[in-house]
Design an enzyme around this catalytic site. Structure first.
Site, PDB file in Angstrom:
ATOM      1  CG  HIS A 469     -67.957 -36.143  20.750  1.00  0.00           C
ATOM      2  ND1 HIS A 469     -66.917 -36.863  21.317  1.00  0.00           N
ATOM      3  CD2 HIS A 469     -67.402 -35.428  19.745  1.00  0.00           C
ATOM      4  CE1 HIS A 469     -65.791 -36.599  20.685  1.00  0.00           C
ATOM      5  NE2 HIS A 469     -66.058 -35.722  19.727  1.00  0.00           N
ATOM      6  N   PRO A 470     -72.570 -34.303  21.306  1.00  0.00           N
ATOM      7  CG  PRO A 470     -73.838 -32.442  20.676  1.00  0.00           C
ATOM      8  CD  PRO A 470     -72.422 -32.944  20.765  1.00  0.00           C
TER       9      PRO A 470
END
Length: 530
Positions: A469-470
């Site tokens: 989930h960057p």
């Protein structure tokens, strides 16, 4: 292919497909969508559990890694991201979670007016075609179909029961009034088939005469002139092409790709750019900073024989039966998401809202990555929802084909290390309740010999990883380090926006794909209203 467009969109991922659909709705808008990857012909893209087949596929995945992470025993951490129409929405785990109301209200308090929860909720509803029907928290008739996991699993049912025995509420809808509690997640599928943004948004409008999509086109830079974005340069079939954007260039390459493209275009830290002999088009030191991601600590349990997906898919006969079940009824192991259920929990009585997520996966892989364990196993991932650690993305060469340097700095703060241990202990507490004792034979990882905080932290460092989930590398804001303003325009550069997960000021409390889509819906509305 034409060379002049009104809008040039870089990246046909979760945000880019949304923008291509919405902006091309007005026939006067000439829209070009550029994607580095190819079409989504691979059948494993459309089968929910097929994401496991895509993690190591060079055809659909950039296959990025971080550099050695100093707080994770210098391990390099895998960072998959989609290189295909639909982007990461074509290879992700399909879990549909919006986060918490407070996440967006916090964005607004940071100076981003118009980005509070009540502002964004209409765009979640606009995007959604909810299987549960229309309500104040859900929409119907939108492009993105959202539905329940087609089957119920005893392991997940037992987890929910055990969480209630531990004092946590049951929650049958994490995307309604409140997030706290245990339950099943919903999926971005339609009758058991993945709903990527390519399938939901792009393919239904591909025949529009004012929309052109070019694939296998690697964007090398945004072309700028005297403080304005005027077009895009890209590589296609070994040749350099240039196209002009008369209204806007919109970069939608994600939290890794978008800062890379901006830096290659001379937009970023002057020191970095000058060291690489890239002319400075706009001094924006914040480009590539503020990188955030959800880190997971992993517990693996041996379940009673026959309850795990391992039992169904590790033999030829099991794979055959599972394949028939999916082909005939879109059910069975192939129809599940990465995490079918879990919950959101407060780790203390003084914590005002959930700060920990647990995701239950119906399979386990403890030895060879991607190969299911020979025992009946399942995995519980514990995830700190709002980590303090911050990293960077920075190019190391002016060559656009060389990947950027990704430094996540996972577990770099005392709070993040403390939360890694707390998460494991909280899951262990739920696992000891009668509901889960009925399905668990033993804890495999970290194992009952790991008892002290130091031992549990060592396990988190040695076996943990990204939950993919960057966000945050082109942060929205009004301060000097912000990259885009509240209208997602790149500061100091006209006719250029960034629209994707990179603009999030802080991580939301959960999976990020639904929020990325809502951001793109809001951006499209802003652009069309202008």
């Amino acid at each position: 292919m034409k060379n002049r467009f009104d809008f040039v969109i870089v990246g046909a991922g979760s945000a880019g497909c949304v923008l291509a659909n919405r902006l091309s709705h007005e026939q006067r808008n000439r829209v070009l969508l550029i994607e580095a990857g190819g079409s989504d012909w691979n059948p494993w893209i459309h089968i929910p559990l097929g994401f496991g087949k895509l993690f190591n596929s060079k055809r659909e995945n950039w296959l990025d890694y971080t550099v050695a992470e100093p707080f994770l025993e210098n391990r390099k951490i895998f960072q998959p991201r989609g290189k295909v129409i639909g982007g990461s929405s074509s290879i992700n785990g399909l879990v549909y979670v919006r986060g918490q109301r407070e996440d967006y209200d916090h964005w607004e308090r940071l100076g981003n007016s118009g980005w509070g929860y009540t502002d964004l909720l209409p765009y979640f509803l606009m995007a959604e075609d909810q299987a549960h029907g229309l309500s104040s928290f859900h929409g119907t008739g939108g492009p993105l179909h959202v539905e329940d996991v087609p089957d119920r699993y005893q392991i997940c049912d037992s987890f929910i029961e055990a969480a209630q025995q531990a004092g946590y509420p049951r929650n049958d809808d994490f995307n309604s009034a409140g997030q706290e509690g245990a339950g099943y997640f919903q999926m971005t599928t339609k009758r058991g088939v993945r709903q990527s943004t390519a399938k939901a948004y792009l393919k239904p409008v591909m025949k529009r005469r004012n929309l052109e999509v070019v694939t296998h086109a690697h964007v090398t830079r945004v072309v700028t002139d005297k403080g304005r974005a005027v077009g895009v340069e890209f590589l296609s079939n070994g040749h350099v092409r240039k196209v002009s954007a008369e209204r806007e260039v919109i970069v939608c390459a994600g939290a890794i790709g978008s800062p890379q493209i901006l830096q290659l275009s001379g937009i970023g830290s002057p020191d970095l750019l000058r060291n690489l002999d890239i002319p400075v088009a706009a001094s924006l030191p914040g480009v590539g900073r503020n990188l955030q991601d959800h880190y997971r600590s992993m517990l693996v349990f041996r379940a009673i024989q026959g309850l795990s997906v391992n039992d169904s898919l590790r033999t030829f006969s099991g794979k055959f039966v599972s394949g028939i079940r999916y082909l005939v009824g879109r059910r069975g192991p192939l129809a599940i998401s990465a995490g079918i259920g879990g919950g959101f929990f407060r780790t203390g009585s003084d914590v005002g809202r959930p700060d920990l997520q647990i995701s239950i996966s119906m399979f386990s892989t403890t030895e060879v990555p991607g190969r299911l364990d020979k025992f009946s196993g399942f995995t519980a991932s514990t995830i700190q929802l709002r980590p303090e650690s911050r990293g960077t993305v920075s190019i190391k060469s002016a060559n656009p084909l060389i990947p950027p340097v990704i430094q996540m700095n996972y577990l770099s703060t005392p709070k993040d290390r403390e939360m890694a241990v707390i998460g494991i202990r909280l899951m262990r507490d739920i696992a000891t309740r009668p509901g889960m004792r009925a399905v668990i034979e033993e804890e495999i990882l970290p194992g009952q010999s790991a008892l002290t905080d130091a031992q549990l932290l060592s396990h988190a460092k040695e076996r943990g990883g990204s939950i993919f989930h960057p966000v945050g590398t082109c942060r929205m804001g009004s301060d000097d380090d912000a990259v885009v303003d509240r209208n997602l325009r790149v500061r100091g550069m006209e006719k250029l926006r960034v629209v994707d997960a990179s603009v999030m000021p802080t991580l939301i409390s959960g999976n990020t794909n639904a929020t990325t889509i809502a951001i793109a819906e809001k951006a499209a509305s802003m652009i069309l209203n202008e």
